[in-house]
Design an enzyme around this catalytic site. Structure first.
Site, PDB file in Angstrom:
ATOM      1  N   SER A 131     -57.921 -34.005 -78.657  1.00 51.42           N
ATOM      2  CA  SER A 131     -56.777 -34.844 -78.289  1.00 51.42           C
ATOM      3  C   SER A 131     -56.584 -34.787 -76.776  1.00 51.42           C
ATOM      4  O   SER A 131     -56.772 -33.726 -76.168  1.00 51.42           O
ATOM      5  CB  SER A 131     -55.508 -34.345 -78.976  1.00 51.42           C
ATOM      6  OG  SER A 131     -54.366 -34.993 -78.440  1.00 51.42           O
ATOM      7  N   TYR A 144     -49.406 -28.247 -80.392  1.00 51.40           N
ATOM      8  CA  TYR A 144     -50.587 -29.020 -80.759  1.00 51.40           C
ATOM      9  C   TYR A 144     -51.602 -29.046 -79.611  1.00 51.40           C
ATOM     10  O   TYR A 144     -52.800 -28.806 -79.813  1.00 51.40           O
ATOM     11  CB  TYR A 144     -50.149 -30.436 -81.118  1.00 51.40           C
ATOM     12  CG  TYR A 144     -51.273 -31.375 -81.491  1.00 51.40           C
ATOM     13  CD1 TYR A 144     -51.956 -31.234 -82.691  1.00 51.40           C
ATOM     14  CD2 TYR A 144     -51.626 -32.429 -80.654  1.00 51.40           C
ATOM     15  CE1 TYR A 144     -52.972 -32.105 -83.047  1.00 51.40           C
ATOM     16  CE2 TYR A 144     -52.636 -33.315 -81.002  1.00 51.40           C
ATOM     17  CZ  TYR A 144     -53.302 -33.147 -82.190  1.00 51.40           C
ATOM     18  OH  TYR A 144     -54.311 -34.019 -82.540  1.00 51.40           O
TER      19      TYR A 144
END
Length: 317
Positions: A131, A144
């Protein structure tokens, strides 16, 4: 990670191309598994896997070895991802950092290590979905993002160490796409309520419930930019699996080139403003608002970034 999103669509496309796909899902009776059974060939095999459970990982390793004895294993796609909080670091329970690391880092590490003998034998591929939040400080995505940053560095290390074995390693850094998990508004609402219920009273008073509601609203609003077509990510995964010379990094998604340019080449203030504009723009915490007890005017802090200019080097460190 084939229950939904990139994993499910990649499994379907690889099956349509004639490959034998071993697809792991969290729920063998879930909608994703049912869809894969209905639309894929008998070559596709489904297996239940929870990356936080060592027994599940061991079973997946044995399953893979038994199903690739005659053919070998060409590629591993690490797609499963987990994020259960959107909040400032101070507001995020440490348990959320641990749960993200368990799935996004440790689960990926254990599964990859377990399959390396097969991948070394075939001189195959490792493809992991990361990501951009692991490359740049997205507001409220620290749990995250840090797990994805750790995973990406792990893959870079694998890439160097496995070079003599002929195993190629790629990381996919997708933009924001309309996957089922991203657009599940009810799920995000439930997580927000759990966060509010778990916060210590002092923190809730300092930040304010309306501050957390504002973050939640900003996050949901940012999802309006999510792209509905998942094919750029699926195509990147397949290229990483099949290209003679796959890239170390793939960046599928609209606007990612601009984001990385701003992150690496423009001043910090502009980088921060860009992420706030297109993702989450914080409001002022309750304790810092004018008229609140013990509030510190934010403009004073901005004018004097070093409140103790005479402090010793040791204290500054």
């Amino acid at each position: 990670g084939c229950d939904s999103g990139f994993g499910k669509e990649t499994a379907k496309k690889l099956d349509a191309m004639g490959f034998t796909v071993l697809a792991t899902v969290l729920d063998l009776d879930g909608p994703g598994a049912l869809e894969l059974r209905a639309c894929c060939s008998p070559r596709l095999r489904l297996l239940q896997l929870d990356l936080t459970k060592p027994a599940d990982i061991s079973r997946a390793l044995e399953f893979t070895k038994s199903h690739t004895t005659s053919t070998g294993l060409w590629g591993l796609v690490n797609n499963a991802g987990h994020n259960n909080v959107v909040a400032d670091v101070e507001l995020s329970p440490v348990a959320t950092f641990r749960s993200c690391m368990e799935v996004n880092f440790f689960g990926t590490l254990e599964l990859t290590k377990g399959l390396l003998p097969l991948l070394r034998r075939s001189r195959g591929r490792i493809v992991s979905v990361g990501s951009p939040a692991g490359d740049m400080p997205y507001p409220c995505l620290a749990a995250y993002g840090t797990s994805k940053a750790a995973m990406a560095l792990l893959m870079d290390t694998f890439s160097c160490e496995l070079l003599p074995w002929g195993v190629k390693v790629s990381v996919i850094q997708p933009g924001c796409f309309r996957t089922e998990s991203v657009l599940n508004v009810g799920q995000w609402e439930k997580r927000k309520q759990l966060l509010l219920a778990s916060l210590p009273r002092e923190l809730l008073q300092a930040y304010g419930e309306d501050y957390i509601e504002h973050l939640h609203g900003q996050f949901l609003h940012s999802l309006r930019l999510a792209m509905p077509d998942l094919s750029p990510v699926v195509d990147a995964i397949i290229d990483a699996l099949l290209a003679a010379q796959p890239r170390r990094r793939y960046y599928p998604g609209r606007g990612l080139g601009l984001m990385y340019f701003i992150h690496y080449y423009l001043p910090e203030g502009l980088r921060r403003r860009f992420l706030q504009t297109f993702f989450i723009n914080h409001c002022l915490p309750r304790a810092l608002r004018p008229g609140q007890p013990s509030s510190t005017p934010p403009q004073d802090a901005a004018l004097d970034p070093d409140p103790n200019p005479g402090s010793s080097p040791m204290a500054a460190q």
